[in-house]
Motif scaffolding. Structure first.
Motif, short mmCIF file in Angstrom:
data_model
loop_
_atom_site.label_atom_id
_atom_site.label_comp_id
_atom_site.label_asym_id
_atom_site.label_seq_id
_atom_site.Cartn_x
_atom_site.Cartn_y
_atom_site.Cartn_z
N CYS A 24 86.15 60.62 16.63
CA CYS A 24 85.12 59.76 16.33
C CYS A 24 84.38 59.08 17.72
O CYS A 24 83.88 58.16 17.21
CB CYS A 24 86.03 58.63 15.61
N LYS A 25 85.05 59.71 18.53
CA LYS A 25 84.46 59.13 19.98
C LYS A 25 82.91 59.23 19.93
O LYS A 25 82.37 58.08 20.36
CB LYS A 25 85.08 59.80 21.08
N HIS B 177 88.34 49.11 15.26
CA HIS B 177 88.54 48.14 16.29
C HIS B 177 87.33 48.19 17.55
O HIS B 177 86.74 47.02 17.64
CB HIS B 177 90.18 47.95 17.00
N ASP B 178 87.28 49.38 17.71
CA ASP B 178 86.35 49.63 18.87
C ASP B 178 84.87 49.28 18.63
O ASP B 178 84.19 48.64 19.29
CB ASP B 178 86.28 51.03 19.54
N PRO C 206 90.11 56.14 11.83
CA PRO C 206 91.53 55.50 12.68
C PRO C 206 91.41 53.96 12.78
O PRO C 206 90.10 53.72 13.20
CB PRO C 206 91.42 56.35 13.71
N THR C 207 92.30 53.42 12.66
CA THR C 207 92.19 51.72 13.03
C THR C 207 91.76 51.66 14.28
O THR C 207 91.05 50.55 14.72
CB THR C 207 93.73 51.45 12.75
N ARG C 208 92.09 52.46 15.45
CA ARG C 208 91.47 52.23 16.98
C ARG C 208 90.15 52.28 16.83
O ARG C 208 89.35 51.39 17.38
CB ARG C 208 92.17 53.23 17.60
N ILE C 209 89.47 53.24 16.17
CA ILE C 209 87.97 53.23 15.95
C ILE C 209 87.31 52.15 15.55
O ILE C 209 86.31 51.75 15.87
CB ILE C 209 87.54 54.70 15.27
N TYR D 60 91.11 59.98 17.21
CA TYR D 60 90.23 59.07 17.74
C TYR D 60 89.17 59.98 18.79
O TYR D 60 88.27 59.57 18.80
CB TYR D 60 91.24 58.41 19.00
N ARG D 61 89.73 61.22 19.13
CA ARG D 61 88.63 61.99 19.77
C ARG D 61 87.66 62.38 18.97
O ARG D 61 86.37 62.80 19.25
CB ARG D 61 89.41 63.35 20.46
N GLN E 252 84.51 45.55 17.95
CA GLN E 252 84.53 44.90 19.11
C GLN E 252 83.11 45.18 20.05
O GLN E 252 82.48 44.19 20.57
CB GLN E 252 85.44 45.83 20.04
#
Length: 126
Positions: free
Chosen positions: A65-66, A116-117, A111-114, A62-63, A120
């Motif tokens: 791709c931030k 999703h962000d 990453p899936t979280r990225i 995640y970090r 969103q």
């Protein structure tokens, strides 16, 4: 140096030696020193960016791709004051914001979280 000369002859391109950097991964120290004595390069260390994406030796986290999320968010903030119709907003999302996401996704598995962000942010913008 012979390999660089062969590259120059085959491609017609000349590498800029003063601007070049050597990166090593799993190379014995004496081999690294021998290479650096032959080539006029400095030894570099990761993390480095190439064509706007970070070069990493492991899976993206995640970090890493931030920056993509921040760039997308900044782009949206710049567009907030524009008076466009729904179709205009949709076109901006499809042509600009999605292309930033797709470019990174063509290089890495995000990453899936990225993902999703990013989705969103785009939904909130629309």
């Amino acid at each position: 140096m012979d390999a660089l000369d062969e590259f120059k002859l085959a491609s017609g391109l000349t590498p800029s030696l003063p601007k070049s950097t050597a990166y090593f991964c799993n190379v014995l120290n004496h081999v690294k020193i021998a290479i650096l004595q032959v080539l006029p390069f400095e030894e570099g260390s990761l993390s480095v960016k190439y064509l706007g994406v970070p070069l990493v030796t492991t899976r993206l986290i995640y970090r890493d791709c931030k920056e993509l999320v921040e760039r997308l968010s900044n782009r949206i903030k710049d567009w907030r004051n524009k008076s466009l119709l729904f179709a205009g907003w949709l076109q901006l999302i499809q042509s600009v914001l999605s292309s930033m996401h797709i470019y990174w996704a063509s290089v890495f598995i995000l990453p899936t979280r990225i993902v999703h962000d990013l989705e969103q942010l785009m939904r909130g913008f629309l």
